[in-house]
Motif scaffolding. Sequence first.
Motif, PDB file in Angstrom:
ATOM      1  N   ALA A 402       0.830  -1.206   0.000  1.00  0.00           N
ATOM      2  CA  ALA A 402       0.000   0.000   0.000  1.00  0.00           C
ATOM      3  C   ALA A 402       0.868   1.262   0.000  1.00  0.00           C
ATOM      4  CB  ALA A 402      -0.923  -0.010   1.212  1.00  0.00           C
ATOM      5  N   LEU A 403       1.995   1.212   0.711  1.00  0.00           N
ATOM      6  CA  LEU A 403       2.903   2.364   0.700  1.00  0.00           C
ATOM      7  C   LEU A 403       3.520   2.561  -0.674  1.00  0.00           C
ATOM      8  CD1 LEU A 403       4.706   1.906   4.141  1.00  0.00           C
ATOM      9  CD2 LEU A 403       2.970   3.600   3.543  1.00  0.00           C
ATOM     10  N   VAL A 404       3.779   1.479  -1.393  1.00  0.00           N
ATOM     11  CA  VAL A 404       4.330   1.592  -2.742  1.00  0.00           C
ATOM     12  C   VAL A 404       3.357   2.314  -3.668  1.00  0.00           C
ATOM     13  CG1 VAL A 404       4.951   0.230  -4.783  1.00  0.00           C
ATOM     14  CG2 VAL A 404       5.906  -0.360  -2.560  1.00  0.00           C
ATOM     15  N   ILE A 405       2.046   2.025  -3.495  1.00  0.00           N
ATOM     16  CA  ILE A 405       1.048   2.732  -4.309  1.00  0.00           C
ATOM     17  C   ILE A 405       1.106   4.234  -4.049  1.00  0.00           C
ATOM     18  CG2 ILE A 405      -1.427   3.001  -4.731  1.00  0.00           C
ATOM     19  CD1 ILE A 405      -1.784   0.072  -4.117  1.00  0.00           C
ATOM     20  N   ASP A 406       1.212   4.630  -2.785  1.00  0.00           N
ATOM     21  CA  ASP A 406       1.302   6.053  -2.456  1.00  0.00           C
ATOM     22  C   ASP A 406       2.601   6.658  -2.969  1.00  0.00           C
ATOM     23  OD1 ASP A 406      -1.129   5.767  -1.181  1.00  0.00           O
ATOM     24  OD2 ASP A 406      -0.216   5.384   0.776  1.00  0.00           O
ATOM     25  N   MET A 407       3.698   5.904  -2.879  1.00  0.00           N
ATOM     26  CA  MET A 407       4.986   6.429  -3.369  1.00  0.00           C
ATOM     27  C   MET A 407       4.974   6.577  -4.881  1.00  0.00           C
ATOM     28  SD  MET A 407       7.573   4.286  -0.920  1.00  0.00           S
ATOM     29  CE  MET A 407       9.026   4.953  -1.736  1.00  0.00           C
ATOM     30  N   ILE A 408       4.339   5.669  -5.588  1.00  0.00           N
ATOM     31  CA  ILE A 408       4.229   5.799  -7.045  1.00  0.00           C
ATOM     32  C   ILE A 408       3.430   7.046  -7.412  1.00  0.00           C
ATOM     33  CG2 ILE A 408       3.218   4.739  -9.103  1.00  0.00           C
ATOM     34  CD1 ILE A 408       3.979   2.032  -7.988  1.00  0.00           C
ATOM     35  N   ALA A 409       2.342   7.285  -6.649  1.00  0.00           N
ATOM     36  CA  ALA A 409       1.533   8.484  -6.921  1.00  0.00           C
ATOM     37  C   ALA A 409       2.342   9.754  -6.693  1.00  0.00           C
ATOM     38  CB  ALA A 409       0.294   8.472  -6.039  1.00  0.00           C
ATOM     39  N   ILE A 410       3.225   9.758  -5.687  1.00  0.00           N
ATOM     40  CA  ILE A 410       4.036  10.954  -5.412  1.00  0.00           C
ATOM     41  C   ILE A 410       5.142  11.116  -6.452  1.00  0.00           C
ATOM     42  CG2 ILE A 410       5.610  12.007  -3.748  1.00  0.00           C
ATOM     43  CD1 ILE A 410       3.970  10.706  -1.541  1.00  0.00           C
ATOM     44  N   VAL A 411       5.789  10.017  -6.807  1.00  0.00           N
ATOM     45  CA  VAL A 411       6.910  10.081  -7.749  1.00  0.00           C
ATOM     46  C   VAL A 411       6.432  10.504  -9.135  1.00  0.00           C
ATOM     47  CG1 VAL A 411       8.616   8.639  -8.946  1.00  0.00           C
ATOM     48  CG2 VAL A 411       8.339   8.451  -6.482  1.00  0.00           C
ATOM     49  N   THR A 412       5.249  10.082  -9.512  1.00  0.00           N
ATOM     50  CA  THR A 412       4.721  10.411 -10.848  1.00  0.00           C
ATOM     51  C   THR A 412       3.744  11.581 -10.794  1.00  0.00           C
ATOM     52  OG1 THR A 412       2.939   8.783 -10.578  1.00  0.00           O
ATOM     53  CG2 THR A 412       4.986   8.023 -11.586  1.00  0.00           C
ATOM     54  N   GLU A 501      -3.107  -3.221  -6.100  1.00  0.00           N
ATOM     55  CA  GLU A 501      -4.345  -3.269  -5.310  1.00  0.00           C
ATOM     56  C   GLU A 501      -5.014  -4.641  -5.409  1.00  0.00           C
ATOM     57  OE1 GLU A 501      -8.758  -1.110  -5.258  1.00  0.00           O
ATOM     58  OE2 GLU A 501      -7.212  -0.501  -6.681  1.00  0.00           O
ATOM     59  N   VAL A 502      -5.055  -5.193  -6.617  1.00  0.00           N
ATOM     60  CA  VAL A 502      -5.650  -6.520  -6.805  1.00  0.00           C
ATOM     61  C   VAL A 502      -4.834  -7.576  -6.064  1.00  0.00           C
ATOM     62  CG1 VAL A 502      -6.128  -8.303  -8.521  1.00  0.00           C
ATOM     63  CG2 VAL A 502      -6.769  -5.931  -8.978  1.00  0.00           C
ATOM     64  N   THR A 503      -3.511  -7.436  -6.063  1.00  0.00           N
ATOM     65  CA  THR A 503      -2.664  -8.394  -5.344  1.00  0.00           C
ATOM     66  C   THR A 503      -2.953  -8.364  -3.848  1.00  0.00           C
ATOM     67  OG1 THR A 503      -0.925  -8.083  -7.005  1.00  0.00           O
ATOM     68  CG2 THR A 503      -0.288  -9.090  -4.905  1.00  0.00           C
TER      69      THR A 503
END
Length: 661
Positions: A402-412, A501-503
Motif C-alpha cells: 500500500a505504501l508503494v502505491i502512495d509512493m508511485i503516486a508521489i513520484v509520478t 491493489e488486486v494483489t
Amino acid sequence: MRRQCRIWWPKQLSLTEPSSCSFLFGWFVSCAPNSFDLVVAFACDEAALCRCQSSLKGILSETNGSMSAYLQDKSMFSLLGQCAAYPSGNDQLLKIKTEDDDQRKSCNHGTACAWNMQDMSRERNEQWSCGCYKVNGSLEKHRRTAAESNHWIQMICDSHRIYGRNINWIPKLHHIHWNGKIVSQCDVHVVIYDAPRYGTHHFSVRSWNSSKQVRPLLKKPKWVTELQQKQPLNDLDAVILATNSATASKIIFERRLDSKRFCSKFSLICMYSSRLWSQSCVEYAEKAALHKHSMWSSLVVDILLGNLIGSTLLVHSESVCLCVMNFANDSTNELRSGCVWLMGVPAGFKLNTELAEVLGMISLNAIQIWSTLWIIVGSLSIYLVKGLAIFGILFGITVPAALVIDMIAIVTLHISTLHWMISLVYSQQIQALAALWRLFRGRKWNPLRQRLDSYDYTVKQHIVGSLVFTPLLLLLPTTSVFYIFFTMNNLSIILICILIEVTISVIHATPYIDILLWLVRRRRFPSGIWFEINSCHSKSIHSPNGVCLEKISSKNSLQEDNPSGRSNVLVSILHSNFLSIGEIVLPHYRKVFSGVSRSFVGRSAYGILTGKRIASTLGTKLPSTMPWMSIPYKDYWCLCWKSILACMPECSCHECEYVIH
C-alpha cells in the motif's frame, strides 16, 4: 391419501447390538397433515432416565432452548418414542387388533399400550396391548401424554443388515400414535445418516456460500405461482438443521442429566463446556470457525510473505535502489524525448507549430523541475527501500504494498499533473465543438430535462459560432496528440497501482485454511444431499439383491398408490455432495470484487475519449471484519462474558454463586 413417515436414523445406533428398550429423542417436523419427518438424535435407556423422572420436562425444555431459533420455531426437542429389541426366538410379533374398539378406546384415553405377546410374559417390564412398553414414574405419564396429544412412535429392531457399511440392524416401524390414533399402515422411508460432528462433517441442502437473496423475475409464469401455493410435503431445511444439531443435543442432554451431581464440584468445567457448545448446529459452528480461521490464516500468509520479500529487499537494498534510480532516469529521458518529438512532426502529422511549442515547452519545464527535485529524493531512496523492507517484516507484505502505491503516486506527480492540464484543455475543446455543432443544427441542450430542444439562433450567433468553430477544429489534432501521449503514460501508472491493489485483495481474500481443510477433509464442505437406495419392500418382504425396483418421486417421498393396503418401506443412506476447489475460492473473490462496477471499463473508456477524469483505483473491498473490529473491545468481551453466564445451568449451590460473582 396414505400417511407418509420419513425416519432419519443415526448410523451410530445401528452399529452395536440394541438394548431391550431404548427411548428416542429428537424432533417431529411436519408440513402436511398426512406426512411428517421424525429426526432421531440419540437413544437413551430406561436406567439413565430413571434418575431424572421428575425433571425430564425441564431438561427437555433446557435442551430445546440451546438449539437454534429457526429449529425451535419449526419443531421442539422432545421424547419421540421407543425402540424395542426382542430375543431371536420371538421375532414373530402379533398384529395390532385395530378392529377392537375397546383397545382403541383404552389407548385414546391414555392407557399406555404394549406388545400383546403371550410368549414374552417373562419379560421384566409390563407391556400394553398396542405394543408400547409400560414404564414407571413420571416417565410413563410423559409418554402417555405425548401419545394422546401429539405423536408417539413405537419401533422394533429389524435384523436387516447393510453389508459393507458395518450396520447390524435397522429400525422397523410397528405403529404410530398420531394425534390420539394408532396408525400401523403407512409408507415409511428410513434414512440412515452419520451424525454430524464439529470438525468432521455435516449436511447442507444448499451450496456452502450460496446467497439467500435471489434476483426476482420480471413476471413469474403461472405454473410457478401455482407451485408456490401448494403446501410442501416436507421441510427439508428444518430436517437437515435438526440432523446437524443431533450431536450437540445429545451432549447438552447428557450434561443436563449430570449437572446437579457434578455442578458443585466442577462448576468451572460446566461453565466452559456450556460455552463450548453454545453453537448447537454444526453447520453454523463450522461457518463461524472457518470465517475466523480464514482471517488468521490470511494474516499469517501476509506476515510470511512480508518476511520473505522484506528480508530479500533488506539484503539487496543497494541493488534495488540502483535499479529504481536507473528506471526513473530512463523514464524521465523517454518522457522528455517524447515531448520533443511531439513538438515536430509526429508520425507524419502536420500539427499547429505555435500550439505544439507552447504545450511542449510547458511539459519540458515541468519535467525539468521534477528531475531537479528527484535528485534530492534519490539520495534518500536507500532509506525508503530499507523502510519498506522493515515494514514488510513487521506488518506483512500488504502494508509496504500500500505504501508503494502512495509512493508511485508521489513520484509520478508531474505526469498526473501534465495529464490533468492537457485533459482539461482537450475536454473543454471537445465540449465547445459539440455545442457549436448543435448551434449549426438549430438544437440546444436542456440541462433540466436532459434532452435536446429546438432553438432559433440569430444570424450574429451563427457568424460568431462559425468563427470560433473553425480554429477549434483545426487545433484539435495538436491537442489530441499531446492528450493521447500523456494519457498513455498516466494509464500505465494507474494499471500498475491497480495491479498492486488486486494483489493485496487476493492475498486477503484467498481462503487458505479452507483450501487446506478441503485437501485434508473434503466432507467439511457439503453442497447438497443425495440418497443411496439400499432396499425397497412392502411390509417385511425385501426386494431381491437389496435393489429398489420401484420409482421414487422427485419430492423424496413415497406417493404411489398401494391397493393391497400394505406399507411401502424404503431404506436409504444419506450422502453429501462436496464442493470443488473453485466453488470454495470463487465466492471469496466475488465478495471482494463486488465493489467493482461492471461498467468500470465502459466509464473509463468514455472518460478517456471525452477527456474526463478516470478512476485511479478499482474499488475492491477487504473481507468482512470480526465483531471485535466493529464494536469497542470492552463491549465485545462483556457480551462474551454474559453469553457464558447465560449458558450455565441454574444451580443454587454456594460454590457456583461464588464462581459467578
